[in-house]
Design a protein around this motif. Structure first.
Motif, PDB file in Angstrom:
ATOM      1  N   UNK A   1       0.823  -1.202   0.000  1.00 53.95           N
ATOM      2  CA  UNK A   1       0.000   0.000   0.000  1.00 53.95           C
ATOM      3  C   UNK A   1       0.862   1.258   0.000  1.00 53.95           C
ATOM      4  N   UNK A   2       1.940   1.247   0.762  1.00 57.38           N
ATOM      5  CA  UNK A   2       2.829   2.410   0.795  1.00 57.38           C
ATOM      6  C   UNK A   2       3.405   2.689  -0.592  1.00 57.38           C
ATOM      7  N   UNK A   3       3.862   1.640  -1.277  1.00 52.46           N
ATOM      8  CA  UNK A   3       4.389   1.798  -2.635  1.00 52.46           C
ATOM      9  C   UNK A   3       3.314   2.343  -3.576  1.00 52.46           C
ATOM     10  N   UNK A   4       2.105   1.823  -3.441  1.00 58.29           N
ATOM     11  CA  UNK A   4       1.003   2.254  -4.305  1.00 58.29           C
ATOM     12  C   UNK A   4       0.681   3.727  -4.080  1.00 58.29           C
ATOM     13  N   UNK A   5       0.605   4.128  -2.827  1.00 59.98           N
ATOM     14  CA  UNK A   5       0.234   5.504  -2.522  1.00 59.98           C
ATOM     15  C   UNK A   5       1.331   6.485  -2.926  1.00 59.98           C
ATOM     16  N   UNK A   6       2.593   6.103  -2.776  1.00 58.63           N
ATOM     17  CA  UNK A   6       3.685   6.962  -3.234  1.00 58.63           C
ATOM     18  C   UNK A   6       3.588   7.159  -4.747  1.00 58.63           C
ATOM     19  N   UNK A   7       3.231   6.076  -5.463  1.00 61.19           N
ATOM     20  CA  UNK A   7       3.087   6.189  -6.915  1.00 61.19           C
ATOM     21  C   UNK A   7       1.927   7.099  -7.308  1.00 61.19           C
TER      22      UNK A   7
ATOM     23  N   UNK B   1      -0.569  -9.473  -3.556  1.00 62.84           N
ATOM     24  CA  UNK B   1       0.759  -9.364  -4.166  1.00 62.84           C
ATOM     25  C   UNK B   1       1.813  -8.898  -3.156  1.00 62.84           C
ATOM     26  N   UNK B   2       3.055  -9.323  -3.371  1.00 59.87           N
ATOM     27  CA  UNK B   2       4.163  -8.927  -2.512  1.00 59.87           C
ATOM     28  C   UNK B   2       4.611  -7.498  -2.840  1.00 59.87           C
ATOM     29  N   UNK B   3       4.663  -7.178  -4.123  1.00 60.96           N
ATOM     30  CA  UNK B   3       5.117  -5.864  -4.567  1.00 60.96           C
ATOM     31  C   UNK B   3       4.035  -5.166  -5.375  1.00 60.96           C
ATOM     32  N   UNK B   4       4.062  -3.830  -5.334  1.00 59.02           N
ATOM     33  CA  UNK B   4       3.125  -3.063  -6.141  1.00 59.02           C
ATOM     34  C   UNK B   4       3.724  -2.827  -7.526  1.00 59.02           C
TER      35      UNK B   4
END
Length: 213
Positions: A173-179, A208-211
């Motif tokens: 979620x953090x990766x997604x929101x940064x994107x 999923x493990x990674x966004x």
């Protein structure tokens, strides 16, 4: 009257302040991961809607409930006790006693902070099974997982696996929101409803493990 999605809905009755947020998020994640639908008093923000009527409507639609009464003890002189949570537990118990075969089957998980707190603060619950969490989200996940397995016949892995999946979700979620234009700090301070939507999104996508944008 048959209530739609009744057997898959979980009412979560807990504090909504920032100090409790990590425990609430752990509850939400465990419920979503188990394939159930969490219901919250804060899920609708219509200003003209009676809060009490909204809560009663939500309670009536949920077979399962998590009632957190861990703030039954004031921490400072002059601090008021939090009365909303025991009040909503009482409403829910009223539905279980109502002459309706469907709501007679309601199941509750009640949390306190330390063992025996509620024996001092709410003696009417004497004889009821109450679980403590000591403000620890790992204990929340473990005990909510066990409740859903036993009472709702949910098919779930062990609590350690669920904790691992929870941390995986947080990273995703953090990766997604940064994107999407958030800072890393903003990504950890999203509104509860937005975080809940992302939990459901993550599960739908197969955890999923990674966004990947």
């Amino acid at each position: 009257m048959e209530i739609e999605n009744y057997d898959q809905s979980v009412f979560i009755n807990c504090p909504f302040d920032s100090n409790f947020a990590p425990l609430l998020e752990a509850m939400l994640f465990c419920v979503v991961y188990a394939g159930f639908e969490p219901r919250l008093a804060s899920e609708r923000l219509e200003a003209g809607e009676s809060r009490l009527e909204k809560i009663i409507e939500i309670i009536s639609c949920c077979k399962y409930s998590v009632h957190d009464l861990s703030l039954c003890k004031a921490e400072a002189v002059g601090e008021f006790h939090r009365m909303n949570m025991p009040f909503e537990l009482g409403l829910d118990m009223g539905f279980r006693r109502a002459p309706d075969e469907q709501t007679n089957g309601k199941k509750f998980l009640i949390f306190e902070n330390e063992p025996y707190d509620l024996k001092r603060a709410l003696s009417d619950l004497a004889g009821a099974d109450v679980e403590f969490h000591r403000g620890n989200f790992e204990l929340v996940i473990k005990k909510l997982r066990n409740f859903l397995v036993v009472e709702a016949e949910a098919s779930l892995p062990g609590p350690t696996k669920i904790e691992t999946e929870y941390f995986t979700f947080l990273g995703w979620m953090t990766e997604k929101k940064i994107s999407e234009g958030h800072t890393e700090k903003e990504a950890t301070q999203l509104p509860t409803r937005e975080r809940l939507a992302e939990m459901k999104n993550w599960v739908v996508q197969g955890c999923p493990v990674d966004f990947n944008a």
